[in-house]
Design a protein around this motif. Sequence first.
Motif, PDB file in Angstrom:
ATOM      1  N   GLU A  90       0.885  -1.165   0.000  1.00  0.00           N
ATOM      2  CA  GLU A  90       0.000   0.000   0.000  1.00  0.00           C
ATOM      3  C   GLU A  90       0.923   1.216   0.000  1.00  0.00           C
ATOM      4  O   GLU A  90       2.141   1.069   0.106  1.00  0.00           O
ATOM      5  N   THR A  92       0.340   4.446   1.803  1.00  0.00           N
ATOM      6  CA  THR A  92       0.284   5.483   2.847  1.00  0.00           C
ATOM      7  C   THR A  92       1.621   5.538   3.591  1.00  0.00           C
ATOM      8  O   THR A  92       2.144   6.623   3.871  1.00  0.00           O
ATOM      9  N   ARG A 121       0.505  -7.554  -3.199  1.00  0.00           N
ATOM     10  CA  ARG A 121       0.140  -8.359  -2.026  1.00  0.00           C
ATOM     11  C   ARG A 121       0.036  -9.812  -2.466  1.00  0.00           C
ATOM     12  O   ARG A 121      -0.692 -10.113  -3.413  1.00  0.00           O
ATOM     13  N   GLY A 128     -11.325  -9.800  -8.729  1.00  0.00           N
ATOM     14  CA  GLY A 128     -11.114  -8.502  -8.072  1.00  0.00           C
ATOM     15  C   GLY A 128      -9.967  -8.481  -7.079  1.00  0.00           C
ATOM     16  O   GLY A 128      -9.764  -7.499  -6.388  1.00  0.00           O
ATOM     17  N   TYR A 130      -5.848  -9.242  -6.927  1.00  0.00           N
ATOM     18  CA  TYR A 130      -4.651  -9.576  -7.700  1.00  0.00           C
ATOM     19  C   TYR A 130      -3.427  -9.433  -6.814  1.00  0.00           C
ATOM     20  O   TYR A 130      -3.498  -8.849  -5.741  1.00  0.00           O
ATOM     21  N   GLN A 135      -3.557   1.389  -7.114  1.00  0.00           N
ATOM     22  CA  GLN A 135      -4.406   2.227  -6.263  1.00  0.00           C
ATOM     23  C   GLN A 135      -4.282   3.687  -6.673  1.00  0.00           C
ATOM     24  O   GLN A 135      -3.223   4.136  -7.128  1.00  0.00           O
ATOM     25  N   GLU A 139      -4.277  11.726   0.272  1.00  0.00           N
ATOM     26  CA  GLU A 139      -3.913  11.847   1.682  1.00  0.00           C
ATOM     27  C   GLU A 139      -3.853  13.323   2.074  1.00  0.00           C
ATOM     28  O   GLU A 139      -3.282  14.142   1.343  1.00  0.00           O
ATOM     29  N   ARG A 265     -10.874  -2.193   9.250  1.00  0.00           N
ATOM     30  CA  ARG A 265      -9.749  -2.093   8.321  1.00  0.00           C
ATOM     31  C   ARG A 265      -8.635  -3.099   8.638  1.00  0.00           C
ATOM     32  O   ARG A 265      -8.518  -3.559   9.758  1.00  0.00           O
ATOM     33  N   TYR A 269      -2.641   1.219  11.404  1.00  0.00           N
ATOM     34  CA  TYR A 269      -2.345   2.630  11.702  1.00  0.00           C
ATOM     35  C   TYR A 269      -3.573   3.506  11.906  1.00  0.00           C
ATOM     36  O   TYR A 269      -3.455   4.666  12.251  1.00  0.00           O
ATOM     37  N   TYR A 270      -4.755   2.955  11.720  1.00  0.00           N
ATOM     38  CA  TYR A 270      -5.943   3.816  11.797  1.00  0.00           C
ATOM     39  C   TYR A 270      -6.348   4.157  13.227  1.00  0.00           C
ATOM     40  O   TYR A 270      -6.122   3.397  14.154  1.00  0.00           O
ATOM     41  N   ALA A 289     -14.842  -4.210  -1.758  1.00  0.00           N
ATOM     42  CA  ALA A 289     -14.844  -2.773  -1.468  1.00  0.00           C
ATOM     43  C   ALA A 289     -14.034  -2.079  -2.553  1.00  0.00           C
ATOM     44  O   ALA A 289     -12.936  -2.513  -2.890  1.00  0.00           O
ATOM     45  N   LEU A 290     -14.609  -1.031  -3.096  1.00  0.00           N
ATOM     46  CA  LEU A 290     -13.896  -0.309  -4.160  1.00  0.00           C
ATOM     47  C   LEU A 290     -12.719   0.456  -3.590  1.00  0.00           C
ATOM     48  O   LEU A 290     -11.732   0.714  -4.278  1.00  0.00           O
ATOM     49  N   GLY A 291     -12.865   0.847  -2.324  1.00  0.00           N
ATOM     50  CA  GLY A 291     -11.796   1.614  -1.716  1.00  0.00           C
ATOM     51  C   GLY A 291     -12.025   1.706  -0.230  1.00  0.00           C
ATOM     52  O   GLY A 291     -13.066   1.301   0.280  1.00  0.00           O
ATOM     53  N   GLY A 312      -6.928   9.850   4.953  1.00  0.00           N
ATOM     54  CA  GLY A 312      -6.869   9.612   3.507  1.00  0.00           C
ATOM     55  C   GLY A 312      -7.629   8.377   3.099  1.00  0.00           C
ATOM     56  O   GLY A 312      -8.258   7.704   3.929  1.00  0.00           O
ATOM     57  N   PHE A 313      -7.561   8.087   1.820  1.00  0.00           N
ATOM     58  CA  PHE A 313      -8.204   6.856   1.321  1.00  0.00           C
ATOM     59  C   PHE A 313      -7.520   6.427   0.033  1.00  0.00           C
ATOM     60  O   PHE A 313      -6.806   7.209  -0.601  1.00  0.00           O
ATOM     61  N   GLY A 316      -9.172   0.948  -5.367  1.00  0.00           N
ATOM     62  CA  GLY A 316      -8.536  -0.084  -6.181  1.00  0.00           C
ATOM     63  C   GLY A 316      -8.910   0.137  -7.650  1.00  0.00           C
ATOM     64  O   GLY A 316     -10.080   0.066  -7.999  1.00  0.00           O
TER      65      GLY A 316
HETATM   66  P1  HAM Z   1      -6.882  -1.061   1.551  1.00  0.00           P
HETATM   67  O1  HAM Z   1      -8.284  -1.170   1.988  1.00  0.00           O
HETATM   68  O2  HAM Z   1      -5.956  -2.125   1.971  1.00  0.00           O
HETATM   69  O3  HAM Z   1      -6.354   0.340   2.083  1.00  0.00           O
HETATM   70  O4  HAM Z   1      -6.820  -0.935  -0.038  1.00  0.00           O
HETATM   71  C1  HAM Z   1      -7.586   0.029  -0.692  1.00  0.00           C
HETATM   72  C2  HAM Z   1      -8.243  -0.573  -1.909  1.00  0.00           C
HETATM   73  O5  HAM Z   1      -7.270  -1.189  -2.736  1.00  0.00           O
HETATM   74  C3  HAM Z   1      -9.236  -1.676  -1.612  1.00  0.00           C
HETATM   75  O6  HAM Z   1     -10.501  -1.176  -1.241  1.00  0.00           O
HETATM   76  C4  HAM Z   1      -9.301  -2.403  -2.957  1.00  0.00           C
HETATM   77  O7  HAM Z   1     -10.163  -1.735  -3.853  1.00  0.00           O
HETATM   78  C5  HAM Z   1      -7.877  -2.261  -3.445  1.00  0.00           C
HETATM   79  N1  HAM Z   1      -7.160  -3.526  -3.191  1.00  0.00           N
HETATM   80  C6  HAM Z   1      -6.593  -3.934  -2.048  1.00  0.00           C
HETATM   81  N2  HAM Z   1      -6.027  -5.151  -2.210  1.00  0.00           N
HETATM   82  C7  HAM Z   1      -6.259  -5.521  -3.482  1.00  0.00           C
HETATM   83  C8  HAM Z   1      -5.932  -6.671  -4.270  1.00  0.00           C
HETATM   84  N3  HAM Z   1      -5.217  -7.682  -3.784  1.00  0.00           N
HETATM   85  N4  HAM Z   1      -6.337  -6.698  -5.571  1.00  0.00           N
HETATM   86  C9  HAM Z   1      -7.052  -5.683  -6.105  1.00  0.00           C
HETATM   87  N5  HAM Z   1      -7.385  -4.567  -5.411  1.00  0.00           N
HETATM   88  C10 HAM Z   1      -6.994  -4.484  -4.118  1.00  0.00           C
HETATM   89  C11 HAM Z   1      -5.112   0.807   1.871  1.00  0.00           C
HETATM   90  O8  HAM Z   1      -4.307   0.304   1.142  1.00  0.00           O
HETATM   91  C12 HAM Z   1      -4.834   2.126   2.579  1.00  0.00           C
HETATM   92  N6  HAM Z   1      -3.449   2.528   2.287  1.00  0.00           N
HETATM   93  C13 HAM Z   1      -5.814   3.192   2.140  1.00  0.00           C
HETATM   94  C14 HAM Z   1      -5.587   4.503   2.812  1.00  0.00           C
HETATM   95  C15 HAM Z   1      -5.025   5.594   2.258  1.00  0.00           C
HETATM   96  N7  HAM Z   1      -5.864   4.791   4.060  1.00  0.00           N
HETATM   97  C16 HAM Z   1      -5.516   6.035   4.312  1.00  0.00           C
HETATM   98  N8  HAM Z   1      -4.983   6.543   3.233  1.00  0.00           N
END
Ligand code: HAM
Length: 436
Positions: A90, A92, A121, A128, A130, A135, A139, A265, A269-270, A289-291, A312-313, A316
Motif C-alpha cells: 500500500e 500510505t 500483495r 477482483g 490480484y 491504487q 492523503e 480495516r 495505523y488507523y 470494497a472499491l476503496g 486519507g483513502f 482499487g
Molecule cells: P486497503 O483497503 O488495503 O487500504 O486498499 C484500498 C483498496 O485497494 C481496496 O478497497 C481495494 O479496492 C484495493 N485492493 C486492495 N487489495 C487488493 C488486491 N489484492 N487486488 C485488487 N485490489 C486491491 C489501503 O491500502 C490504505 N493505504 C488506504 C488509505 C489511504 N488509508 C488512508 N490513506
Amino acid sequence: MAKKPEGKKKTFQLVKGMKDILPVDARYWNYVSNLAEKFASTYGFGRIETPVVENIDLFVRSIGQATDIVEKEMYAFTDQGGDRLGLRPENTAGVIRAYIEHGMQTVPQPVKLFYIGSMFRHDKPQAGRYRQFSQIGFEVIGEPEPIIDAQIILIAYKFCQAAGFNCTMQVNSIGCSDCRPNYEQELKDYFKRVKGKLSELSQIRLIKNVLRILDSKEEEDLPLIAGAPQQVDFLCEGCKNHFIQVLEYLDDLEIPYALNPRIVRGLDYYNRTTFEIWINDEEVGRQSALGGGGRYDGLVELLGGQPTPAVGFALGVERFINQIKETDHKVPENPKPEIFLAQLGLEARKKALKLFEGLTQAGIRVAENLSKSGLKPQLEMADRLGVQFTLILGQKEIVDNTIMIRDMENGIQEVVDFEKAIIEIKKRLSKAVVNE
Ligand code: HAM
C-alpha cells in the motif's frame, strides 16, 4: 548435412496473480487516471510518486506485525547488498516516509498528496483480487479537524459517483489509543465466552488482534459478530465528538452512508474515522470494497516525525474498472483515425513517411501501413478503421507531384496538388464534420 530442427522454445506465462493491461483496456485506465488528475486539481492535491521498493521495516511498523498484509502477503526479499526490502503493499506508509524525509512538516499544513501506482500483495488470487494491483490514493496530512474526514469521504464518494456508481459509504470510528484498549478488552471477553463457536482463524485473532475478528468473512463467525459489543459505545468524549461532527457534515452533504461497526480495516495505523466504499449490489461481497481509508493520526510520529494528524483513502483501480465495465457508464473511446495514408512503390513510400509527419503536425489523426506494398490490403485496412478519406500516393502521383483523395463513403476520388494535400484534406475533414 541438413541442419537439425531446433527444439521448440519454452514459452512464458504471466506469474500467478499478475495481469497484462492490453490496448483494448487502455481507455479505461486513461479515464480513471484522468479522473484522478481532475479531482486532484479541483481539491488541491499535488502528485507524489514514491518507489515501489521500501525498507521492509517501514511496512511492518506502519501496517502492523499482526496483520494479514505483513504476516502473509508481503513480497519481501534481501537485495544483493544485504538490505531487507519489500514491494509496497500500500502507499500510505511510503507517502508518510517521504513527508518526513523531505521536511514537509515545515511547509504550510495540511499537505495534500495524491498518487496512482502499483501495489503488491501475495494474497490468494480471485475475482477482483490480484497480486499486483493499482491504487489511486488521496492523503491530507497535518489536519485533525473532522471536516477534513468528511471532505475525504466526500471526494471518495464523488469519485465513484462520477463514474456512475451507486454506492454507500460504510463508516465507523475505531477510537484512539485512550479508548480502544477498553473496547478491545470488552470484545475479548465477549469472544472468549463464545470461543468454541468461532472459526479457526478468528480463534487465532482472538489472541493476536481481536479487532480483526470483526472483519472475518467466515460463515460461523457472522452471527457472533452481529452480537458483539460496538466500538461507538466505548468511544472517549474526544472521539465521540469528533465522530458526531463527521457524521453531521456527511448528513449536510447528503452523502449516502451507513454506520458499520465492522469497518475496522486491515491495517493497524488507523484511529477514529474509518470507512469503505461499497457498491449497492447484493451480488457484490464485502471483499469487493472499491476503496477504503480513514484517519491515521499516529503514523507520522510512529515513523519518526513530529506528532501530525492525517486522513486519507485509496481506491482499487482494477475493481473500479471492473465496475465500470459492469455498468453502462460510457468511457470515451480512444480517438479513431480520420484518414488513411496509402502508398504504392518505393518512391511513394518514402514520400508518405514524410507526409505522415506533416499531417499529424497539422493535428490530423492518420493511420498507415507503410510496410505494405499492395494497394488492396491498405484500402481494406482503411475500410476496417472506418476513416473518412484515404490519401493515395501511387507511381503516377509521384511523377505528377500530386496525391489522390478518396472519399471512403462514396468512393469518389480526386487528384490534388501534392503541396496542397494537407490544406485540401483539412478542408474536407471540417466539411465532413459539419455534414455529420
Ligand atoms: P486497503 O483497503 O488495503 O487500504 O486498499 C484500498 C483498496 O485497494 C481496496 O478497497 C481495494 O479496492 C484495493 N485492493 C486492495 N487489495 C487488493 C488486491 N489484492 N487486488 C485488487 N485490489 C486491491 C489501503 O491500502 C490504505 N493505504 C488506504 C488509505 C489511504 N488509508 C488512508 N490513506
